[in-house]
Enzyme design. Sequence first.
Site, PDB file in Angstrom:
ATOM      1  N   SER A 143      -7.709   4.196  -4.656  1.00 57.15           N
ATOM      2  CA  SER A 143      -6.898   3.768  -5.987  1.00 57.15           C
ATOM      3  C   SER A 143      -7.433   4.535  -7.783  1.00 57.15           C
ATOM      4  O   SER A 143      -8.057   5.539  -6.802  1.00 57.15           O
ATOM      5  CB  SER A 143      -7.314   2.348  -6.663  1.00 57.15           C
ATOM      6  OG  SER A 143      -6.147   1.634  -7.408  1.00 57.15           O
ATOM      7  N   ASP A 163      -0.496   1.248  -3.421  1.00 58.56           N
ATOM      8  CA  ASP A 163      -2.387   1.593  -3.495  1.00 58.56           C
ATOM      9  C   ASP A 163      -2.972   1.439  -2.480  1.00 58.56           C
ATOM     10  O   ASP A 163      -3.453   0.539  -1.149  1.00 58.56           O
ATOM     11  CB  ASP A 163      -2.339   0.840  -4.838  1.00 58.56           C
ATOM     12  CG  ASP A 163      -3.738   0.514  -5.247  1.00 58.56           C
ATOM     13  OD1 ASP A 163      -4.625   0.588  -4.562  1.00 58.56           O
ATOM     14  OD2 ASP A 163      -3.964   0.229  -6.473  1.00 58.56           O
TER      15      ASP A 163
END
Length: 714
Positions: free
Chosen positions: A62, A326
């Site tokens: 991320s 993500d």
Amino acid sequence: MSDLRQKEFQIGLAISGAVSAGAYAAGVLDFLIEALDEWEKGRTDATVPNHRIGLKVMSGASAGAITAAIGAVALAEERGQSNIQDPSSYHYLPKLYESWVEKPTLVAAPGTSDFLSLTDLDVRPNVEDDFSRTSGIERPGEADPTVVTSVLNAQLLDEIAKAAIAVKRVRTSPRVWVSETLHLYMTLTNLRGVPYQVPFDGGNYHMISHGDRVHYVLKGLGAWSTKSKFADSDKKRELEATWLAAGNGGQKAKWKDYAICALASSAFPVGLAPRLIGATLGADSSLNEYDGRLFPIEDIVGDDRITPNFNKSVLTERPFWFTCADGGIIDNDPFEYARFSLKETLDQPLVSTLEAVDRAVIMISAFPEERPILRQGEPRTDIVSLFSALMPALINQARFKPDELALAADENHGSRYLIGPSRVVNGKEQRYAIASGLLDGFGGFVSRSFRDHDFQLGRRNCQWFLRTCFALPEANPIIKAWSAGVDRKRFRTPEGKDRRAHYCLIPLCGGAEKEVALPAWPRITVDEFKRLEVRIAQRFDRVVPLIIRQNVGGFLGFLLGLVLKPLIRNIPGLIRDRALKFVKLTLLADLVRRDQIQGWDLSRIDTGLDADDVRLVLGELLNPRYDQRNVAGIVTAIRVAATAGVDKIKVEGALQKLKQARGEPFQVWEAPWKDKNGGSLYTLVSRKPGFIRGVFGGRIGLDILKPTVDPPGR
């Protein structure tokens, strides 16, 4: 070329996901690179240690993937003369600071992009500016409708990514402390999935993995010759630093794909747009990116029986592409990719004793704060509540890795370390260390001052870590090899629990020696908050009708669209009013709770509670799920975060004192009615119910979620 094997200490970096708190990780990396560069310049001094540190691998999830990816580009760039006017905003690598502090914001200056602008709804980017998909994946046609892919305008991230890989000049002298082949792993959540089969005596067992990753090898950043059985054998994509410079045409397009992969790793569901990633498949195992893939798991690493099982039709896809969310959803702390890349063989464990260790993983994590569990009775047993709680539960469980992290707590274990936020004022550890921690990490986008604080705190914490923690005893061969002229006293750390002398592995020299100042705790103004409210409403008015049009048809879609029409949507109590009120109070509650908004100064009133605990009480009075709260409900809600000793009597006393705070935004109002147990109910004067609510005893709720009044005993 440089060979460090005689007196080297190898490091790998594992950078956790953190949404806007990636600014903290960027600050840590910024100082680490500065410290290593300054040490290199200081080697002509015979009193400075003469061993070397070698950076071999970075892994990120991320925001951590973005930090690692931009950090690698910053290593390639030939830096110009620094021109920093404000010493409190000092940074060593402009790429990291621009990408994490200056640009990613909800409300920017007029004429510049931000997360609440509407350009993603009005204009489709051209090919050069489109970072929604890697090369080879077909783009939408001009006649295709614009699709809302995220609540926030993720095209701002495209602009940041494009600027991040825009390098005018590449360094002609690679850093000697960086590997010739710097490995970079970025975790992805592959929503399409990768099929696997495992052979059993009775047949094959089939399963699908959504935990994916992309592995890059970056060449030209460093001059240290080193090997890694795991990383060198694993399938990878290769990039040359020289391709970053302008004029490299198709080769630079590979760096654009690299940037898109970093964005894919940070594509937080709903909030930020997903990305489309293309990979190479096919019958040729030398080209197939999934064939022979290595897993960083002790029991199966190198086991070729667990292989992807794509059917023939999929194998012919050129490219095989998939939608990414993500990477932190499934693997937010990609520690093992860094650890396995440091190993010389697949099965040999890393030496961990302080007397012999010669390599370590440093994990950078921006969220060490305590995360409270749900309150008693939550989630409720209705379908919506259960479904809403399921995704966070799955994410938290995927991130629970005690086997990987527990050894970092062992003071005698020298192969894994953690750098996390720590803010100490007058010798007292503060409850909240990072300013970007509100709203589960999205709050840093509220203000540049929040991100700047965290960047500088990251630099300060990294300096402290290198000065006091990242050290070895003199019995270790690396310290033993120091030349006789080294000033050991200068580079000795404070004594640890083992009472032995330890010495810094990365000695602070030159500019890195000057203490990084503790940044002031940032607060936004009330006017800034009001501007944010207006911009959120503008984005809401454009996005929500489009989402309804895309996803809800028939008469229901017509009705939902009708109540959002300009002439109707501003009627108090309707969907828009409730939704925006919910957003406002949620944000304000967190800002107050963490003391990050001006005008809520509690220093002028003695409530009998610690100021941090009073802010927790005020945060619960602002909680949009309740229009009034009883004392039991407040105490239950804050008990995990509050200091020991907070009880009903102290909270009730504080509420009575806050009732006297005339004219303050934190003035408390006590309802003339009671809850079902006869207990008093409280709210802020600013949330005091109107006439109709008063007539009906506070039982009619106009908030977006129930319950509006604490249930008995809460």
